[in-house]
Scaffold this motif. Structure first.
Motif, short mmCIF file in Angstrom:
data_model
loop_
_atom_site.label_atom_id
_atom_site.label_comp_id
_atom_site.label_asym_id
_atom_site.label_seq_id
_atom_site.Cartn_x
_atom_site.Cartn_y
_atom_site.Cartn_z
N TRP A 61 9.63 0.22 8.77
CA TRP A 61 8.61 0.80 7.87
C TRP A 61 8.79 0.25 6.45
O TRP A 61 9.62 0.73 5.68
CB TRP A 61 8.74 2.33 7.89
N HIS A 62 8.01 -0.79 6.09
CA HIS A 62 8.05 -1.39 4.76
C HIS A 62 9.48 -1.73 4.32
O HIS A 62 9.85 -1.51 3.17
CB HIS A 62 7.40 -0.46 3.73
N TYR A 97 1.79 -2.27 9.91
CA TYR A 97 1.50 -1.18 8.98
C TYR A 97 0.46 -1.61 7.94
O TYR A 97 0.72 -1.61 6.74
CB TYR A 97 2.78 -0.71 8.31
#
Length: 319
Positions: free
Chosen positions: A25-26, A56
């Motif tokens: 996630w990022h 994402y």
């Protein structure tokens, strides 16, 4: 010599995932590439085999490349495909006449592999979907060799039960795992009676957002993107950080290790998902498994009971 992480079955799929799994996630687009490669290699050496790698971004949003970077990390680390399991996200917003296949093929292209071992359906926000269509589409992807198992992210217990019943009626595999927010602060849904009935049927848990985007680890004023806040309890969680940190110190551990260790005490847990951007953070998080053995699961749950912030605030049925 460090003991490799134990592995647990994902539902009744026959797939076995490491007790901890690593998320994207990022994350990788914020790291030096060489450091990211070293972290991936050491994670695998410690026994991590499940990697959550999603696309994402959305149409009209700024492009992101953390999953593309992951594909280069795998090559640079020299990993064989049989050394790791890919968990990919599928978004219901993009489910249309062609099913999930277009977005799955795009995700696989970006990661650089031919199949996903596990796919997780994103939040159920549409009321125009026939759940039977989802079940049959996923069965088709499995038959085509594109996926091996599937689960859901933050669905309600009744919606998951509907998926299980539909899959049984069609004679195909149903959901094997539920990815749910689970932490010392957010416990009402995974620990509640509605999901207990699902665990009894063989569904298992992937704990996520276990440190509230770093808040429970002490990063109260960080600049990381944090997930949604069911029950609007984040202010309460932030207020609890000093006392939670003091408890961790009294146990000769860190708040992050204490928070992660708690998730391992859930009886239906297969794996706990976390993100790491430093080698030291990776190893410290993986070492949290030893804390459960040292303190004991029941005692650990008793000690963190005061930090249960969503008790009687969030419906245990889920979203």
């Amino acid at each position: 010599m460090t003991t490799p992480l134990p592995r647990r079955e994902i539902g009744r799929s026959g797939l076995h995932a490491s007790l901890f799994s690593l998320g994207s996630w990022h994350t990788y687009d914020r790291m030096d590439f060489a450091d990211a490669v070293a972290m991936l290699r050491q994670a695998v050496d410690r026994g991590v085999n499940l990697f959550d790698v999603g696309v994402y971004s959305a149409p009209g949003a700024p492009p992101v490349f953390t999953d593309v970077i992951f594909s280069a990390m795998v090559r640079a680390a020299g990993l064989r495909r049989d050394e790791w399991l890919l968990s990919s996200k599928l978004w219901l917003e993009a489910f249309g006449a062609d099913g999930f296949r277009p977005q799955l093929e795009n995700a696989l292209l970006r990661v650089g592999t031919e199949h996903a071992d596990l796919v997780i359906l994103g939040d159920l926000r549409r009321d125009d979907l026939d759940l039977r269509d989802l079940v049959l589409d996923l069965a088709g992807l499995a038959d085509a060799g594109l996926i091996r198992a599937w689960g859901v992210n933050n669905w309600s217990a009744s919606s998951i039960q509907a998926l299980i019943d539909l899959a049984a009626a069609e004679g195909v595999a149903g959901p094997q795992i539920a990815q749910l927010k689970y932490s010392v602060s957010r416990r009402s849904i995974p620990d509640g009676a509605p999901f207990a009935r699902l665990w009894e049927q063989g569904l298992t848990l992937q704990a996520s957002d276990c440190l509230e985007g770093g808040v429970l680890a002490g990063t109260v004023n960080g600049d990381r993107q944090i997930g949604r806040d069911p029950g609007d309890i984040r202010a309460r969680i932030i207020a609890d950080v000093p006392a939670f940190t003091a408890l961790a110190t009294s146990l000769d551990t860190t708040p992050a290790q204490l928070g992660l260790a708690f998730t391992l005490t859930h009886p239906a847990l297969t794996t706990t998902l976390f993100g790491a951007s430093r080698l030291a953070q990776l190893h410290a998080n993986l070492d949290a498994a030893a804390l459960v053995d040292r303190i004991g699961a029941a005692e650990l749950r008793r000690l963190v009971e005061p930090f249960w912030a969503d008790r009687d605030v969030v419906d245990p049925e889920g979203p």
